[in-house]
Design a protein around this motif. Structure first.
Motif, PDB file in Angstrom:
ATOM      1  N   ARG B 131      -5.585   0.408   3.696  1.00  0.00           N
ATOM      2  CA  ARG B 131      -6.270   0.870   2.481  1.00  0.00           C
ATOM      3  C   ARG B 131      -5.481   1.503   1.333  1.00  0.00           C
ATOM      4  O   ARG B 131      -5.560   1.203   0.393  1.00  0.00           O
ATOM      5  CB  ARG B 131      -7.427   1.933   3.204  1.00  0.00           C
ATOM      6  CG  ARG B 131      -8.262   2.396   1.807  1.00  0.00           C
ATOM      7  CD  ARG B 131      -9.347   3.186   2.281  1.00  0.00           C
ATOM      8  NE  ARG B 131     -10.393   2.682   2.833  1.00  0.00           N
ATOM      9  CZ  ARG B 131     -11.571   3.170   3.071  1.00  0.00           C
ATOM     10  NH1 ARG B 131     -11.783   4.613   3.043  1.00  0.00           N
ATOM     11  NH2 ARG B 131     -12.654   2.602   3.742  1.00  0.00           N
ATOM     12  N   TYR B 132      -4.381   2.197   1.916  1.00  0.00           N
ATOM     13  CA  TYR B 132      -3.823   3.127   0.812  1.00  0.00           C
ATOM     14  C   TYR B 132      -2.418   2.367   0.591  1.00  0.00           C
ATOM     15  O   TYR B 132      -2.225   2.000  -0.667  1.00  0.00           O
ATOM     16  CB  TYR B 132      -3.381   4.304   1.473  1.00  0.00           C
ATOM     17  CG  TYR B 132      -4.725   5.235   1.356  1.00  0.00           C
ATOM     18  CD1 TYR B 132      -5.584   5.158   2.557  1.00  0.00           C
ATOM     19  CD2 TYR B 132      -5.698   5.494   0.303  1.00  0.00           C
ATOM     20  CE1 TYR B 132      -6.712   6.198   2.718  1.00  0.00           C
ATOM     21  CE2 TYR B 132      -6.653   6.240   0.477  1.00  0.00           C
ATOM     22  CZ  TYR B 132      -7.474   6.297   1.402  1.00  0.00           C
ATOM     23  OH  TYR B 132      -8.718   7.050   1.500  1.00  0.00           O
ATOM     24  N   VAL B 135      -2.133  -0.693  -1.832  1.00  0.00           N
ATOM     25  CA  VAL B 135      -2.270  -0.592  -3.233  1.00  0.00           C
ATOM     26  C   VAL B 135      -1.096  -0.159  -3.951  1.00  0.00           C
ATOM     27  O   VAL B 135      -0.757  -0.719  -4.967  1.00  0.00           O
ATOM     28  CB  VAL B 135      -3.566   0.592  -3.346  1.00  0.00           C
ATOM     29  CG1 VAL B 135      -3.644   1.045  -4.826  1.00  0.00           C
ATOM     30  CG2 VAL B 135      -4.645   0.229  -2.864  1.00  0.00           C
ATOM     31  N   TYR B 136      -0.289   0.810  -3.472  1.00  0.00           N
ATOM     32  CA  TYR B 136       1.061   1.367  -4.030  1.00  0.00           C
ATOM     33  C   TYR B 136       2.008   0.203  -4.112  1.00  0.00           C
ATOM     34  O   TYR B 136       2.869  -0.065  -5.018  1.00  0.00           O
ATOM     35  CB  TYR B 136       1.313   2.462  -3.399  1.00  0.00           C
ATOM     36  CG  TYR B 136       0.297   3.539  -3.427  1.00  0.00           C
ATOM     37  CD1 TYR B 136      -0.397   3.865  -2.386  1.00  0.00           C
ATOM     38  CD2 TYR B 136       0.200   4.336  -4.732  1.00  0.00           C
ATOM     39  CE1 TYR B 136      -1.498   4.840  -2.508  1.00  0.00           C
ATOM     40  CE2 TYR B 136      -0.998   5.222  -4.582  1.00  0.00           C
ATOM     41  CZ  TYR B 136      -1.760   5.469  -3.614  1.00  0.00           C
ATOM     42  OH  TYR B 136      -2.808   6.406  -3.740  1.00  0.00           O
TER      43      TYR B 136
END
Lengths: 220, 236
Positions: B131-132, B135-136
């Motif tokens: 999830r995280y 993204v980055y």
């Protein structure tokens, strides 16, 4: 180029409600796309519309914004509801974060086991009257119409929202807070806010017990 | 007139750590007053220093600031780590909220039973990986710049590094599938103010573990609990 902001969420208050309040207070018309089923959420996720796979999501000014705080900060900044400088913003942020904490405490009541609900609610009301409301009552003691900088800001909008929310659980919660009573009356009469408080607006009703299973099913 | 910022908190990471990171990255020297006993906390409360009876408290520029987010916003704004306009700020806010959510999950681990801890640790790893971090990773890959937003060092970069290091403490090889983040970690860690903060002897705090909590006694655990309940609600 960019039309009205478009809000993606369930047809309930939840984490989207402060955003609805702020847009309404700023006099900004907005559209809503309600998630009715788990598939609706999945569709947004697989389309890559949700940065962290979560709602709220607000389409605004060409961005698909997520994260409630980020969205609120953007709207407040854009519509001049965030103070005139860094220090005013600091005060607004402190007030707003306190209200957000109180809001979380109240909404968490739904997730308490049935036998603990009443006790939990009593604790929350106690916090409201001993930890949070006295702060805002004291600020109002400075005699200005608004909490910060003598100008309407997101802090005022959110304080009104929370007062009304708490009153739904305990109608006489402001009995010992005369300045908050007059704040409530004055702020409710601001035209954009008055309109939002009328039936038929996009303001959402309090969540009903019977709705909880359906809503939980969308998210879990 | 205003001296160094003064931080009031327990001797651990908790909600103050992101503030320490941001000040350090901005090259701002700060003092710390550690709350070691309940009496100390009560004294702060009775003295009227705590707007909502809670810490973190940061004395800065004549204000007694509380509420982590408010403090972080102020520091980021003051030291030009918040983007150049509203839209850049929006992106920084979104990225920061994501890493805050992830780090928030990790912060709760020491408070949980061994069984819950194991389950949640697995969830944290899964969330970080699916999830995280993607993204980055994608953001950095798409624009090819050194920093997340606006081709300029910002709060989003600082907090991402903090989050990466925190997750690595749970799983050292967490970045194995994220080459952009590996390079990012190397780059940001080498920024002089951050490099200094990462060295032993800095004001960076160690992770909370059983031994740490046991040694610090009831006060730390109590203080950590009294303002964490809100965090627990966030993940429903």
């Amino acid at each position: 180029m960019s039309g009205k902001p478009r809000l993606h969420y369930v047809n309930a208050r939840g984490r989207m409600e402060p955003i609805r309040w702020l847009l309404a207070a700023a006099g900004v018309e907005f559209e809503e796309a309600f998630l009715e089923t788990k598939d609706d959420l999945k569709k947004l996720q697989t389309n890559g519309d949700l940065l962290f796979q979560q709602v709220p999501m607000v389409e605004i000014d060409g961005m698909k914004m997520v994260q409630t705080r980020a969205i609120l900060s953007y709207i407040a900044g854009k519509y001049n509801l965030y103070g005139k400088d860094l220090k005013e913003r600091a005060l607004i942020d402190m007030y707003v974060e306190g209200l957000a904490d109180l809001n979380e405490l109240i909404t968490s009541n739904f997730f308490q086991p049935a036998d603990k609900k009443e006790e939990h609610l009593a604790t929350v009301m106690d916090k409201a009257t001993t930890r949070y409301f006295p702060v805002y009552e004291k600020v109002r003691g400075h005699g200005q119409d608004f909490l910060v900088g003598n100008k309407l800001s997101r802090a005022d909008v959110q304080l009104l929202e929370i007062i009304l929310l708490v009153e739904e659980s305990k109608p006489d919660i402001l009995a010992k807070f005369p300045l908050l009573q007059s704040f409530k009356a004055k702020t409710s009469n601001i035209p954009n806010i008055k309109k939002f408080l009328q039936p038929g607006s996009q303001r959402k009703l309090p969540i009903q017990e019977k709705d909880i299973p359906r809503l939980m099913q969308i998210f879990h | 007139m205003a001296g160094k910022p003064k931080l009031h908190y327990t001797c651990g990471r908790g909600k103050m750590e992101s503030i320490r990171w941001l000040l350090a990255a901005a090259g701002v020297e700060f003092e710390e007053q550690f709350i070691e006993t309940n009496e100390h906390l009560e004294k702060l409360r009775n003295g009227g220093s705590l707007l909502f009876q809670q810490v973190p408290l940061v004395e800065i520029d004549g204000m007694k600031m509380v509420q982590t987010r408010a403090i972080l916003n102020y520091i980021a704004g003051k030291y030009n780590l918040y983007g150049k306009d509203l839209k850049e700020r929006a992106w920084i806010d979104m990225y920061v909220e994501g890493t805050t959510d992830l780090m928030g999950m990790i912060m709760q681990l020491p408070l949980q039973s061994a069984e819950m801890r194991e389950k949640n640790l697995a969830l944290i790893i899964e969330r970080a990986k699916t999830r995280y971090f993607p993204v980055y990773e994608k953001a950095l890959k798409d624009h090819g710049h050194d920093y997340l937003v606006g081709n300029k060092f910002s709060w989003a970069d600082i907090q991402l590094l903090e989050a990466i290091l925190m997750v690595e403490e749970c799983k050292p090889d967490i970045l194995s599938a994220f080459p952009q983040l590996q390079a990012f970690k190397g780059r940001i860690s080498n920024i002089p103010t951050i490099k200094k903060f990462l060295q032993p002897g800095s004001q960076r705090k160690p992770p909370a573990d059983d031994k740490y909590i046991a040694n610090r006694g009831k006060c730390c655990l109590t203080s950590v609990r009294f303002h964490f309940p809100q965090l627990l609600l966030k993940y429903l």
